[in-house]
Design a protein around this motif. Structure first.
Motif, PDB file in Angstrom:
ATOM      1  N   LEU A 176     -12.448  -0.985   3.618  1.00 30.37           N
ATOM      2  CA  LEU A 176     -12.492  -0.251   2.347  1.00 30.37           C
ATOM      3  C   LEU A 176     -13.032   1.165   2.540  1.00 30.37           C
ATOM      4  CD1 LEU A 176     -13.724  -2.939  -0.219  1.00 30.37           C
ATOM      5  CD2 LEU A 176     -11.433  -1.977  -0.003  1.00 30.37           C
ATOM      6  N   LYS A 177     -13.973   1.325   3.449  1.00 36.81           N
ATOM      7  CA  LYS A 177     -14.503   2.648   3.755  1.00 36.81           C
ATOM      8  C   LYS A 177     -13.398   3.535   4.329  1.00 36.81           C
ATOM      9  CE  LYS A 177     -17.799   4.913   6.908  1.00 36.81           C
ATOM     10  NZ  LYS A 177     -18.491   5.798   5.951  1.00 36.81           N
ATOM     11  N   GLU A 178     -12.617   2.994   5.239  1.00 35.00           N
ATOM     12  CA  GLU A 178     -11.518   3.757   5.843  1.00 35.00           C
ATOM     13  C   GLU A 178     -10.468   4.125   4.797  1.00 35.00           C
ATOM     14  OE1 GLU A 178     -10.317   1.031   8.828  1.00 35.00           O
ATOM     15  OE2 GLU A 178     -11.980   1.511  10.186  1.00 35.00           O
ATOM     16  N   LEU A 230      -6.525  12.317  -3.359  1.00 36.20           N
ATOM     17  CA  LEU A 230      -6.120  11.409  -4.425  1.00 36.20           C
ATOM     18  C   LEU A 230      -7.261  11.135  -5.404  1.00 36.20           C
ATOM     19  CD1 LEU A 230      -4.050   8.832  -2.316  1.00 36.20           C
ATOM     20  CD2 LEU A 230      -3.210  10.770  -3.652  1.00 36.20           C
ATOM     21  N   HIS A 231      -8.423  11.745  -5.136  1.00 37.53           N
ATOM     22  CA  HIS A 231      -9.605  11.626  -5.997  1.00 37.53           C
ATOM     23  C   HIS A 231      -9.995  10.164  -6.251  1.00 37.53           C
ATOM     24  CE1 HIS A 231      -9.018  15.893  -6.623  1.00 37.53           C
ATOM     25  NE2 HIS A 231      -7.789  15.665  -7.092  1.00 37.53           N
ATOM     26  N   PRO A 232     -10.190   9.390  -5.189  1.00 40.45           N
ATOM     27  CA  PRO A 232     -10.540   7.980  -5.372  1.00 40.45           C
ATOM     28  C   PRO A 232     -11.965   7.811  -5.888  1.00 40.45           C
ATOM     29  CG  PRO A 232     -10.767   8.568  -3.066  1.00 40.45           C
ATOM     30  CD  PRO A 232     -10.182   9.777  -3.757  1.00 40.45           C
ATOM     31  N   THR A 233     -12.174   6.745  -6.646  1.00 38.40           N
ATOM     32  CA  THR A 233     -13.540   6.386  -7.019  1.00 38.40           C
ATOM     33  C   THR A 233     -14.139   5.581  -5.876  1.00 38.40           C
ATOM     34  OG1 THR A 233     -12.752   4.377  -8.102  1.00 38.40           O
ATOM     35  CG2 THR A 233     -13.005   6.341  -9.483  1.00 38.40           C
ATOM     36  N   ILE A 234     -15.449   5.640  -5.734  1.00 41.21           N
ATOM     37  CA  ILE A 234     -16.110   4.937  -4.645  1.00 41.21           C
ATOM     38  C   ILE A 234     -15.937   3.428  -4.850  1.00 41.21           C
ATOM     39  CG2 ILE A 234     -18.385   4.764  -5.760  1.00 41.21           C
ATOM     40  CD1 ILE A 234     -19.549   5.543  -2.962  1.00 41.21           C
ATOM     41  N   PRO A 235     -15.626   2.669  -3.797  1.00 43.24           N
ATOM     42  CA  PRO A 235     -15.441   1.217  -3.952  1.00 43.24           C
ATOM     43  C   PRO A 235     -16.648   0.549  -4.607  1.00 43.24           C
ATOM     44  CG  PRO A 235     -14.699   1.924  -1.784  1.00 43.24           C
ATOM     45  CD  PRO A 235     -15.370   3.112  -2.401  1.00 43.24           C
ATOM     46  N   LYS A 236     -16.388  -0.304  -5.580  1.00 42.67           N
ATOM     47  CA  LYS A 236     -17.453  -0.960  -6.333  1.00 42.67           C
ATOM     48  C   LYS A 236     -18.172  -2.014  -5.483  1.00 42.67           C
ATOM     49  CE  LYS A 236     -16.197   1.111 -10.203  1.00 42.67           C
ATOM     50  NZ  LYS A 236     -17.009   2.157 -10.843  1.00 42.67           N
ATOM     51  N   ASN A 237     -19.493  -2.085  -5.665  1.00 43.63           N
ATOM     52  CA  ASN A 237     -20.305  -3.145  -5.046  1.00 43.63           C
ATOM     53  C   ASN A 237     -20.136  -3.215  -3.528  1.00 43.63           C
ATOM     54  OD1 ASN A 237     -20.798  -4.037  -7.807  1.00 43.63           O
ATOM     55  ND2 ASN A 237     -18.785  -4.992  -7.701  1.00 43.63           N
ATOM     56  N   TYR A 238     -19.936  -2.058  -2.913  1.00 40.91           N
ATOM     57  CA  TYR A 238     -19.611  -2.024  -1.483  1.00 40.91           C
ATOM     58  C   TYR A 238     -20.671  -1.282  -0.678  1.00 40.91           C
ATOM     59  CZ  TYR A 238     -16.726  -1.086   2.694  1.00 40.91           C
ATOM     60  OH  TYR A 238     -16.246  -0.984   3.975  1.00 40.91           O
ATOM     61  N   PHE A 239     -20.878  -0.017  -0.967  1.00 39.98           N
ATOM     62  CA  PHE A 239     -21.919   0.760  -0.287  1.00 39.98           C
ATOM     63  C   PHE A 239     -23.264   0.530  -0.994  1.00 39.98           C
ATOM     64  CE2 PHE A 239     -18.087   3.447   0.441  1.00 39.98           C
ATOM     65  CZ  PHE A 239     -18.065   3.414   1.823  1.00 39.98           C
ATOM     66  N   PRO A 240     -24.341   0.270  -0.253  1.00 43.57           N
ATOM     67  CA  PRO A 240     -25.657   0.189  -0.882  1.00 43.57           C
ATOM     68  C   PRO A 240     -25.980   1.468  -1.657  1.00 43.57           C
ATOM     69  CG  PRO A 240     -25.767  -0.642   1.363  1.00 43.57           C
ATOM     70  CD  PRO A 240     -24.384  -0.030   1.190  1.00 43.57           C
ATOM     71  N   GLN A 241     -26.447   1.316  -2.896  1.00 40.88           N
ATOM     72  CA  GLN A 241     -26.741   2.437  -3.785  1.00 40.88           C
ATOM     73  C   GLN A 241     -25.507   3.325  -4.035  1.00 40.88           C
ATOM     74  OE1 GLN A 241     -29.303   2.199  -0.933  1.00 40.88           O
ATOM     75  NE2 GLN A 241     -29.914   0.551  -2.313  1.00 40.88           N
ATOM     76  N   ASP A 242     -24.331   2.777  -3.818  1.00 41.32           N
ATOM     77  CA  ASP A 242     -23.080   3.539  -3.984  1.00 41.32           C
ATOM     78  C   ASP A 242     -23.084   4.836  -3.175  1.00 41.32           C
ATOM     79  OD1 ASP A 242     -21.814   1.724  -5.604  1.00 41.32           O
ATOM     80  OD2 ASP A 242     -22.529   2.630  -7.467  1.00 41.32           O
ATOM     81  N   ASN A 243     -23.735   4.764  -2.030  1.00 38.15           N
ATOM     82  CA  ASN A 243     -23.825   5.933  -1.140  1.00 38.15           C
ATOM     83  C   ASN A 243     -22.908   5.683   0.054  1.00 38.15           C
ATOM     84  OD1 ASN A 243     -24.525   7.904   0.776  1.00 38.15           O
ATOM     85  ND2 ASN A 243     -26.661   7.943   0.100  1.00 38.15           N
ATOM     86  N   ARG A 300      -9.549   7.903   3.678  1.00 35.12           N
ATOM     87  CA  ARG A 300      -8.143   8.308   3.766  1.00 35.12           C
ATOM     88  C   ARG A 300      -7.670   8.898   2.442  1.00 35.12           C
ATOM     89  NH1 ARG A 300      -4.608   3.331   3.441  1.00 35.12           N
ATOM     90  NH2 ARG A 300      -5.237   3.669   1.275  1.00 35.12           N
ATOM     91  N   ASP A 301      -8.001   8.234   1.342  1.00 38.63           N
ATOM     92  CA  ASP A 301      -7.561   8.715   0.028  1.00 38.63           C
ATOM     93  C   ASP A 301      -8.220  10.043  -0.329  1.00 38.63           C
ATOM     94  OD1 ASP A 301      -5.986   6.504  -0.157  1.00 38.63           O
ATOM     95  OD2 ASP A 301      -7.251   5.429  -1.590  1.00 38.63           O
ATOM     96  N   LYS A 302      -9.455  10.234   0.125  1.00 36.96           N
ATOM     97  CA  LYS A 302     -10.115  11.532  -0.114  1.00 36.96           C
ATOM     98  C   LYS A 302      -9.412  12.640   0.645  1.00 36.96           C
ATOM     99  CE  LYS A 302     -14.494  10.925   0.819  1.00 36.96           C
ATOM    100  NZ  LYS A 302     -15.928  11.320   0.902  1.00 36.96           N
ATOM    101  N   LYS A 303      -9.025  12.380   1.884  1.00 39.22           N
ATOM    102  CA  LYS A 303      -8.315  13.382   2.678  1.00 39.22           C
ATOM    103  C   LYS A 303      -6.967  13.739   2.045  1.00 39.22           C
ATOM    104  CE  LYS A 303     -10.382  12.339   7.188  1.00 39.22           C
ATOM    105  NZ  LYS A 303     -10.124  11.845   8.574  1.00 39.22           N
ATOM    106  N   ARG A 304      -6.363  12.767   1.406  1.00 39.55           N
ATOM    107  CA  ARG A 304      -5.082  13.005   0.727  1.00 39.55           C
ATOM    108  C   ARG A 304      -5.268  13.631  -0.646  1.00 39.55           C
ATOM    109  NH1 ARG A 304      -2.080   7.180   2.000  1.00 39.55           N
ATOM    110  NH2 ARG A 304      -1.814   7.479   4.259  1.00 39.55           N
TER     111      ARG A 304
END
Length: 302
Positions: free
Chosen positions: A243-245, A255-268, A249-253
């Protein structure tokens, strides 16, 4: 479980380094048992990553498995070399006369297209039709699940306002089915999807049963009443950093992705994710292989 895969397949070394029991053809031939023949229709663009992820989950069983890798004949992804495809993959015209104990149809990055506009849709329909009589049980993942629900039952997909990406909690609705044997009442799994299936479309179909559901991500496991088809709208095979990859990838394109939910600690996104779905993936695949393939498939296909 010993997995019988070619010595030169790149996934082999990765899995051996993880301690997965890999068996070569010579040793498999000496064992006086019949392996389960599993065919994987890999529609994902980075095929080597998906091979490794699926073979890892198929490894958690005492059964011996023989893997066949299948790809669409008239479409080749840009992210996988033709050399790799020619060396390790076959096409439908070479296997349609054969029988398989189990089949996996993966997701694909084409979910925002109407099904009929997908380059290999006609070929995929032929494969899904063939699977009804030539495969004991088929496991469908993400877009593969949507495509099969559409083909077999006429159930369409619908666009989400934004991509649903993250780790979501699913509640098991019944523990009476073998597919969820040993599951906790709730489990986690990665989700990465632009489209969804309406719950009422499944509940209104007497041939389908919903086994789990998420308040945030919607329908989870779906099982056909004849137990021949299993549908997973999510990605239990994903690695820790998949999901991080995808997010990067979507940021490089742009596409303005939202950060994956419940994935990164503190959404960082600078923090390492925590693996919360590994045990679910192993148990799900183990249950499928045991109860829906091994216990049902004939010793000799006729």
């Amino acid at each position: 479980m010993p997995i019988n895969i070619p010595k030169s397949l790149p996934a082999r070394k990765i899995l051996q380094d993880e301690g997965v029991f890999i068996m070569d053809e010579e040793r498999a031939f000496r064992q006086d048992i019949r392996p389960l023949n599993i065919i994987i229709l890999n529609l994902m663009p980075e095929k080597q990553k998906t091979e490794t992820q699926l073979l890892r989950l198929l490894s958690n069983s005492p059964l011996q498995i023989q893997i066949t890798l299948l790809r669409p004949k008239n479409y080749s992804p840009k992210t996988t070399s033709m050399k790799h495809l020619e060396q390790f993959y076959t096409t439908f015209d070479h296997v349609f006369k054969k029988k398989y104990d189990g089949m996996i149809i993966t997701g694909a990055p084409v979910e925002q297209l109407p099904f009929e506009e997908v380059t290999y849709w006609t070929e995929l329909c032929e494969i899904m039709s063939w699977s009804k009589k030539n495969v004991t049980s088929t496991l469908h993942i993400c877009w593969g699940a949507q495509a099969s629900l559409y083909y077999h039952y006429g159930i369409n997909k619908y666009d989400l306002p934004q991509k649903c990406s993250g780790i979501y909690q699913y509640k098991v609705l019944t523990h009476k089915e073998d597919l969820v044997k040993g599951f906790d009442e709730e489990y986690f799994s990665p989700h990465s999807c632009h489209t969804y299936i309406k719950e009422e479309d499944i509940t209104n179909n007497e041939d389908l049963t919903i086994l789990s559901k998420s308040e945030k991500a919607g329908i989870g496991l779906i099982l056909s009443k004849d137990k021949k088809f299993i549908f997973l709208p999510y990605h239990p095979e994903y690695d820790l950093l998949t999901l991080k990859e995808e997010y990067e990838r979507d940021k490089k394109r742009k596409l303005h992705p939202t950060i994956p939910k419940n994935y990164f600690p503190q959404d960082n996104a600078n923090h390492r994710p925590i693996f919360t779905w590994k045990s679910h993936g192993y148990l799900l695949f183990s249950n499928w292989l045991n109860y829906f393939v091994y216990q049902i498939t004939p010793f000799k296909w006729s």
